[in-house]
Design a protein around this motif. Structure first.
Motif, PDB file in Angstrom:
ATOM      1  N   TYR A  95       1.499  -1.017  -6.567  1.00 24.35           N
ATOM      2  CA  TYR A  95       0.708  -0.958  -5.279  1.00 24.35           C
ATOM      3  C   TYR A  95      -0.591  -1.294  -5.673  1.00 24.35           C
ATOM      4  N   VAL A 152      -4.182   2.992  -2.615  1.00 18.79           N
ATOM      5  CA  VAL A 152      -3.324   4.064  -2.052  1.00 18.79           C
ATOM      6  C   VAL A 152      -4.437   4.477  -0.921  1.00 18.79           C
ATOM      7  N   TYR A 153      -3.645   4.962   0.180  1.00 17.10           N
ATOM      8  CA  TYR A 153      -4.507   5.582   1.428  1.00 17.10           C
ATOM      9  C   TYR A 153      -4.074   6.896   1.558  1.00 17.10           C
ATOM     10  N   VAL A 154      -5.122   7.812   1.911  1.00 16.42           N
ATOM     11  CA  VAL A 154      -4.735   9.228   2.410  1.00 16.42           C
ATOM     12  C   VAL A 154      -5.389   9.592   3.530  1.00 16.42           C
ATOM     13  N   ALA A 155      -4.383  10.034   4.599  1.00 17.27           N
ATOM     14  CA  ALA A 155      -5.031  10.447   6.012  1.00 17.27           C
ATOM     15  C   ALA A 155      -5.159  11.725   6.015  1.00 17.27           C
ATOM     16  N   ALA A 215      -9.314   5.790   0.560  1.00 20.72           N
ATOM     17  CA  ALA A 215      -8.709   4.797  -0.443  1.00 20.72           C
ATOM     18  C   ALA A 215      -9.251   4.826  -1.628  1.00 20.72           C
ATOM     19  N   ARG A 252       0.186  11.135   4.156  1.00 22.34           N
ATOM     20  CA  ARG A 252      -0.250  11.547   5.328  1.00 22.34           C
ATOM     21  C   ARG A 252      -0.017  13.131   5.572  1.00 22.34           C
ATOM     22  N   THR A 261       1.081  10.664  -7.481  1.00 18.52           N
ATOM     23  CA  THR A 261       0.873   9.148  -6.675  1.00 18.52           C
ATOM     24  C   THR A 261       0.333   8.075  -7.624  1.00 18.52           C
ATOM     25  N   TYR A 317       0.863  -1.267  -0.075  1.00 20.12           N
ATOM     26  CA  TYR A 317       0.042   0.090  -0.107  1.00 20.12           C
ATOM     27  C   TYR A 317       0.829   1.178   0.158  1.00 20.12           C
ATOM     28  N   TRP A 368       1.021   5.401   1.135  1.00 17.13           N
ATOM     29  CA  TRP A 368       0.423   6.143   2.123  1.00 17.13           C
ATOM     30  C   TRP A 368       0.609   7.611   1.801  1.00 17.13           C
ATOM     31  N   ALA A 415      -9.151   8.227   6.969  1.00 18.82           N
ATOM     32  CA  ALA A 415      -8.480   7.587   5.844  1.00 18.82           C
ATOM     33  C   ALA A 415      -9.100   7.346   4.717  1.00 18.82           C
TER      34      ALA A 415
END
Length: 72
Positions: free
Chosen positions: A36, A39-42, A67, A6, A27, A2, A4, A65
């Motif tokens: 990947y 994709v995660y975004v906080a 995704a 942040r 990204t 994954y 990330w 989060a």
């Protein structure tokens, strides 16, 4: 695997230059080229990332989060 992102912050004087869009495009290119799965975004700004196709994945302590699945 994954990827990330942040807590991205843009200084007010530089806002409006579409840096978020440029970051998300970069990204997604990395995601595709490196294989990947997601994709995660906080973030505190879910709506910003929803317009790029991300969906809320989890919520904790007032932080979301979001995704998006890879293009595999």
């Amino acid at each position: 695997m994954y990827l990330w992102i942040r807590f991205v912050y843009t200084v007010p004087v530089h806002r409006g230059n579409r840096y978020s869009e440029k970051l998300m495009n970069h990204t997604e290119n990395e995601e595709d080229s490196k294989g990947y799965d997601k994709v995660y975004v906080a973030t505190d700004y879910v709506g910003l990332y929803e317009k790029f196709g991300y969906r809320v994945s989890s919520l904790a302590d007032n932080i979301s989060a979001v995704a998006k699945n890879g293009k595999k």
